[in-house]
Scaffold this active site. Structure first.
Site, PDB file in Angstrom:
ATOM      1  N   LYS A 106      22.581  -9.156  35.125  1.00  0.00           N
ATOM      2  CA  LYS A 106      23.366  -9.823  36.162  1.00  0.00           C
ATOM      3  C   LYS A 106      22.476 -10.266  37.319  1.00  0.00           C
ATOM      4  O   LYS A 106      22.589 -11.382  37.819  1.00  0.00           O
ATOM      5  CB  LYS A 106      24.447  -8.879  36.705  1.00  0.00           C
ATOM      6  N   HIS A 151       5.017   6.175  30.766  1.00  0.00           N
ATOM      7  CA  HIS A 151       4.338   5.636  29.588  1.00  0.00           C
ATOM      8  C   HIS A 151       3.899   4.188  29.802  1.00  0.00           C
ATOM      9  O   HIS A 151       3.690   3.460  28.836  1.00  0.00           O
ATOM     10  CB  HIS A 151       5.247   5.750  28.366  1.00  0.00           C
TER      11      HIS A 151
END
Length: 607
Positions: free
Chosen positions: A483, A502
């Site tokens: 959105k 990560h």
């Protein structure tokens, strides 16, 4: 993509075409045009231009086009750039034509029939207009039938012939056309929302059938040129739309409608204190005999699928896959007769989702369509349909369609849980109580929208933003990020917060906007730990958190918005409303066209 309208009536149609094109502008707004048969000069007059329908209206006001029969088009560019020449309608010889879809072999047709010298645009559409004119022998239906035999691709063609004043012809493959009687004539359009209160019944033009619109009749002919009786459907939701009402944009109006439409989506599916799918006609064995579920959809509808997967695996303990519809049949998915395929689409015309559904059915799968529009292509292709009852959604960015799709999926999951023994009577009762409380939870957020507006102001200058959460929180953030990026043009990505270390955390720098959602009680501490990781890198942190969760360090957040305390499985609904409002206010305060973001169209009917 693209919006089409046609009228043949007793009164002048110019303003009606323009008004209807404005209703259809969510399907495309690169350019617009109309063509009207002028009785005085006994010829078709074309007006078209790059830009919005408002630009076309100004052009028509300068030199009005009088007439009682005409067609119009609002374009989302596929072949050829955005310019006056590429705008529809296209006129070749005795033929004037508008088109929605993609003609895959237009270059082959152009070269084979030597049409290149007649063309002034870069579009595939003009090639088809030239082809029909080349074949035209005074018999419109025979000519159209001959021409479409050469076409590969999807199309909705609406055609006027110079020597057939007062008559409009249409034919389609995949791309939709609906037709209806009005108070003083007949009309056709790309979808039922365009009828705008002018009709209470409509018909969907069958594929490869030719429809003729006369002032007092809608005639339908099959592929053998045999007249067939059209099948009309009731329009059971309001198409008048009353404009935007007191709101500056449709998107805000549609956000604010959510408590009511969620109730509508659930009311027929909760009967005498139990979840019932009787009105949907879905038989119990369909839900008990499947060993696997595949959900396929695009964009926002796919995010509904991801949330549904999380709930299904948690409650039903079933294997569930969620697939991009655009990749589905090209990835050789494992589908068989024990697979239940659920396809989700607001319009019911999303071409990728439709093709995925057809592929799954060829493999022997049973199917349920979660759709908003009756009579749509996906509704007709599905074995069973669950309608969302959201009513027309005009803003390109989906809001109420998303939450009603979720509500319908929650009802489906609840019914499956009862039938498959995952819910006992008390668990079903508790789940239903939660469903009945969704609207109030959403309304709680909407009533405090000014608080979200204040949060939005801190994002106005951002170039990048990140959203983090776990479990169901992560699934709603995928939709929240979509959105924000699609209507504010801020590059926004949602990440499962456990994945930050990560690699993603390398992107977090001083004052980077990060939005976190914490509503899942069993993983609250893990989520808060991940939040502290980004705070320690200098991120500007906004937290949406359930009001029953204690925070020991609330002063460390730039903003904290408290969400109503709900069953963790249902908190996705108020979070959704909050993130929709956040995106809305950022876009509005940036001075952007909230309802019509650049390069996007509401209905995607080309692959």
């Amino acid at each position: 993509m693209c919006g089409i309208v046609g009228y043949t009536a007793r009164k002048d149609v110019e303003n009606r075409i323009l008004n209807t094109l404005e209703l259809l502008e969510y399907r495309g707004y690169d350019s617009a045009g109309l063509a009207i048969y002028n009785e005085k000069f006994q010829q078709v007059v074309v007006r078209k231009c790059a830009g919005r329908v408002s630009d076309l209206r100004e052009k028509c006001q300068e030199v009005p086009v009088a007439g009682t029969c005409g067609i119009g088009h609002t374009r989302w560019a596929t072949h050829g750039g955005v310019c006056d020449e590429n705008a529809h309608p296209h006129r070749c010889g005795r033929v004037t034509l508008v088109h929605n879809g993609i003609i895959e072999n237009y270059e082959e047709i152009r070269d084979h029939f030597g049409l290149g010298g007649e063309l002034i645009s870069e579009t595939d559409t003009e090639v088809i207009a030239a082809l029909i004119d080349k074949f035209y022998d005074g018999r419109p239906r025979a000519t159209i039938s001959r021409a479409i035999k050469y076409i590969k691709g999807t199309f909705a063609l609406v055609i006027m012939f110079d020597d057939k004043p007062g008559v409009i012809y249409a034919v389609r493959n995949v791309s939709p056309i609906v037709a209806a009687y009005t108070g003083d004539g007949t009309m056709l359009a790309s979808d039922v929302a365009a009828l705008g209160g002018q009709a209470d019944k409509y018909m969907v033009v069958p594929e490869y059938h030719i429809v003729e619109l006369h002032q007092n009749a809608i005639l339908v002919y099959d592929e053998k040129d045999q007249k067939v009786k059209p099948e009309f459907l009731e329009i059971d939701w309001d198409t008048t739309r009353d404009g935007k009402g007191r709101y500056p944009f449709y998107m805000e109006k549609e956000i604010m409608e959510q408590p009511e439409v969620i109730k509508n989506a659930l009311c027929s599916r909760i009967v005498d204190g139990h979840i019932s799918l009787e009105t949907d006609g879905i038989p119990d064995p369909l839900l008990t005999d499947c060993s696997r579920i595949v959900i396929t959809a695009c964009g926002t509808a796919r995010h509904v699928g991801l949330a549904s997967k999380a709930l299904m695996q948690n409650i039903l303990r079933m294997h569930v896959d969620v697939e991009y519809a655009s990749e589905f049949m090209y990835s050789n998915p494992v589908i068989d007769e024990k697979t239940l395929v659920i396809v989700i689409s607001q319009s019911g015309e999303t071409i990728d989702t439709l093709e995925a559904l057809k592929y799954a059915r060829r493999q022997g799968a049973r199917s349920i369509g979660v759709i908003n529009v009756k009579g749509s292509s996906i509704a007709r292709e599905s074995d069973y349909v669950m309608y969302t009852a959201a009513g027309p959604e005009i803003a390109v960015a989906s809001t109420k369609a998303y939450t009603t799709q979720l509500a319908v999926m929650y009802a489906l999951i609840g019914r499956m849980a009862v039938l498959r023994g995952n819910f006992d009577e008390s668990q079903e009762k508790s789940f239903i109580e939660g469903l009945l409380g969704i609207s109030a939870g959403v309304q709680n957020v909407l009533d405090r929208r000014t608080d979200i507006h204040r949060i939005a102001r801190d994002l106005l200058e951002a170039k990048d933003a990140f959203m983090i959460g776990r479990g169901l929180d992560y699934t709603i953030l995928l939709e929240g990020a979509l959105k924000l990026k699609e209507i504010s043009y801020i590059h926004t990505e949602a990440y499962a917060s456990g994945e930050l270390k990560h690699g993603t955390i390398a992107l977090i720098t001083e004052n980077t906007p990060v939005i976190a959602v914490v509503t899942q009680h069993d993983i609250k501490e893990k989520e808060l730990s991940n939040i502290r990781e980004v705070q320690s890198r200098g991120a500007q942190l906004t937290l949406f958190v359930s009001e029953d969760m204690e925070l020991s360090d609330q002063e460390k957040y730039s903003h904290v918005f408290r969400l109503p305390a709900m069953d963790d499985r249902l908190s996705i609904f108020p979070v959704s409303a909050a993130l929709q409002l956040l995106a809305y206010y950022v876009s509005m305060d940036r001075g952007l066209d909230v309802d019509k973001p650049r390069n996007l169209a509401k209905v995607v009917t080309v692959e």
